[in-house]
Design a protein around this motif. Sequence first.
Motif, short mmCIF file in Angstrom:
data_model
loop_
_atom_site.label_atom_id
_atom_site.label_comp_id
_atom_site.label_asym_id
_atom_site.label_seq_id
_atom_site.Cartn_x
_atom_site.Cartn_y
_atom_site.Cartn_z
N LEU A 34 -5.60 -11.03 -13.45
CA LEU A 34 -5.69 -12.33 -13.28
C LEU A 34 -7.31 -12.49 -13.20
N GLU A 35 -7.71 -13.32 -13.66
CA GLU A 35 -9.43 -13.68 -13.20
C GLU A 35 -9.84 -14.11 -12.02
N PHE A 36 -8.79 -14.87 -11.38
CA PHE A 36 -9.08 -15.20 -9.99
C PHE A 36 -7.77 -14.39 -9.21
N PRO A 37 -8.20 -13.36 -8.47
CA PRO A 37 -7.11 -12.60 -7.73
C PRO A 37 -5.97 -13.49 -6.69
N LEU A 38 -4.88 -13.25 -6.52
CA LEU A 38 -4.16 -13.85 -5.51
C LEU A 38 -4.82 -13.50 -4.14
N PRO A 39 -4.45 -14.57 -3.19
CA PRO A 39 -4.58 -14.17 -1.84
C PRO A 39 -3.96 -13.13 -1.61
N ASP A 40 -4.32 -12.23 -0.47
CA ASP A 40 -3.60 -11.00 -0.11
C ASP A 40 -2.25 -11.33 0.17
N SER A 41 -2.17 -12.41 1.06
CA SER A 41 -0.80 -12.92 1.36
C SER A 41 0.43 -13.00 0.27
N GLU A 42 -0.11 -13.48 -1.07
CA GLU A 42 0.65 -13.68 -2.12
C GLU A 42 0.77 -12.57 -3.12
N LEU A 43 0.22 -11.40 -2.69
CA LEU A 43 0.24 -10.32 -3.73
C LEU A 43 1.55 -9.51 -3.63
N PRO A 44 2.17 -9.39 -4.91
CA PRO A 44 3.46 -8.86 -4.64
C PRO A 44 3.61 -7.44 -4.32
N VAL A 45 4.62 -7.21 -3.55
CA VAL A 45 4.77 -5.73 -2.84
C VAL A 45 5.14 -4.95 -3.97
N VAL A 46 4.55 -3.83 -4.18
CA VAL A 46 4.58 -2.74 -5.11
C VAL A 46 4.33 -1.45 -4.66
N GLU A 47 5.25 -0.60 -5.41
CA GLU A 47 4.88 0.63 -4.79
C GLU A 47 4.81 1.73 -6.32
N PRO A 48 3.88 2.60 -6.19
CA PRO A 48 3.93 3.56 -7.46
C PRO A 48 5.04 4.49 -7.43
N PHE A 49 5.60 4.51 -8.80
CA PHE A 49 6.73 5.22 -9.01
C PHE A 49 6.36 6.65 -9.87
N VAL A 50 6.00 6.49 -11.15
CA VAL A 50 5.71 7.73 -11.70
C VAL A 50 4.99 6.91 -13.18
N GLY A 51 4.00 7.82 -13.62
CA GLY A 51 3.24 7.37 -14.60
C GLY A 51 2.81 5.96 -14.44
N ASN A 52 3.29 4.79 -15.71
CA ASN A 52 2.79 3.76 -15.33
C ASN A 52 3.57 2.82 -14.68
N LEU A 53 4.58 3.14 -14.12
CA LEU A 53 5.59 2.50 -13.45
C LEU A 53 5.49 2.26 -11.88
N LEU A 54 5.88 0.93 -11.69
CA LEU A 54 5.72 0.48 -10.24
C LEU A 54 7.25 0.15 -9.80
N VAL A 55 7.39 0.08 -8.39
CA VAL A 55 8.67 -0.41 -7.94
C VAL A 55 8.18 -1.66 -7.16
N GLY A 56 8.79 -2.70 -7.82
CA GLY A 56 8.49 -4.05 -7.03
C GLY A 56 9.89 -4.65 -6.39
N TYR A 57 9.77 -5.83 -5.94
CA TYR A 57 11.00 -6.38 -5.09
C TYR A 57 11.17 -7.69 -5.42
N ALA A 58 12.40 -8.34 -5.39
CA ALA A 58 12.43 -9.53 -5.68
C ALA A 58 13.72 -10.20 -5.02
N ILE A 59 13.82 -11.31 -4.82
CA ILE A 59 15.05 -12.07 -4.38
C ILE A 59 15.97 -12.46 -5.45
N ASP A 60 17.15 -12.09 -5.57
CA ASP A 60 18.19 -12.40 -6.42
C ASP A 60 18.90 -13.48 -6.11
N PRO A 61 18.67 -14.88 -6.63
CA PRO A 61 19.50 -15.80 -6.31
C PRO A 61 20.90 -15.94 -6.66
N PRO A 62 21.79 -16.44 -6.10
CA PRO A 62 23.31 -16.42 -6.50
C PRO A 62 23.36 -17.01 -7.93
#
Length: 225
Positions: A34-62
Amino acid sequence: MMQSRHSAVAPPQPGPLARVVPVMRARVPVAMQLEFPLPDSELPVVEPFVGNLLVGYAIDPPAEAAGGAGSRLLRQLATRHCAELGVAPAELRELAVANLRVLRPDVRFNWYPDVRAVSVTAGGDLEAGLILDEGFVDKLAQDVEGDLVVALPARDVFVATGTGHVDGIDKLRWVVDQIWTDERHLTPQEAAGAPPRGLAAPQRPHLLLTRDLLVRRGGSWQILA
């Protein structure tokens, strides 16, 4: 063959915490960020996994809350959500993997008839996250020769074989090529333009992840050379 994972589930978490799931993501190239970065509080929680892969998290609604499974959008978990839910980011992976076992308990193993390779399905949307389940991959590794090799070409695809099966590795590379030429999947670059509260556009619901094959050696994942 279908196998239930109910026996391995952890006690359910209350409220929204019970709907937090792991979502594998591909790192977005700098040029596509994004040209205009999100505020820190809105940044997605991600962790490096391996290579180009990241682990992110989401809420899966019913499904009923999202208007049916066909229109379900995962709600990306940002830093502020952790504070609202009272959970530390470092605790998310264990929680999310346990939730995935509960929310996607029925795993199907479809072994290819011509090679020792298997396609694993578990609900049709979060299969790539199975790679984070240590118990699951330990059991799967017992069914192949050599070290476990996995292809995660898209978020909804999990295909595996072993280093002892050369034809199985060829099959995984073939699957990757098929997925990456399927117009129903989004590239990581296209994903950068996805709706902000969803991880994919409804008409093209699956994100491409990586062409790399991953091998598990000594309990850790590496890129297969």
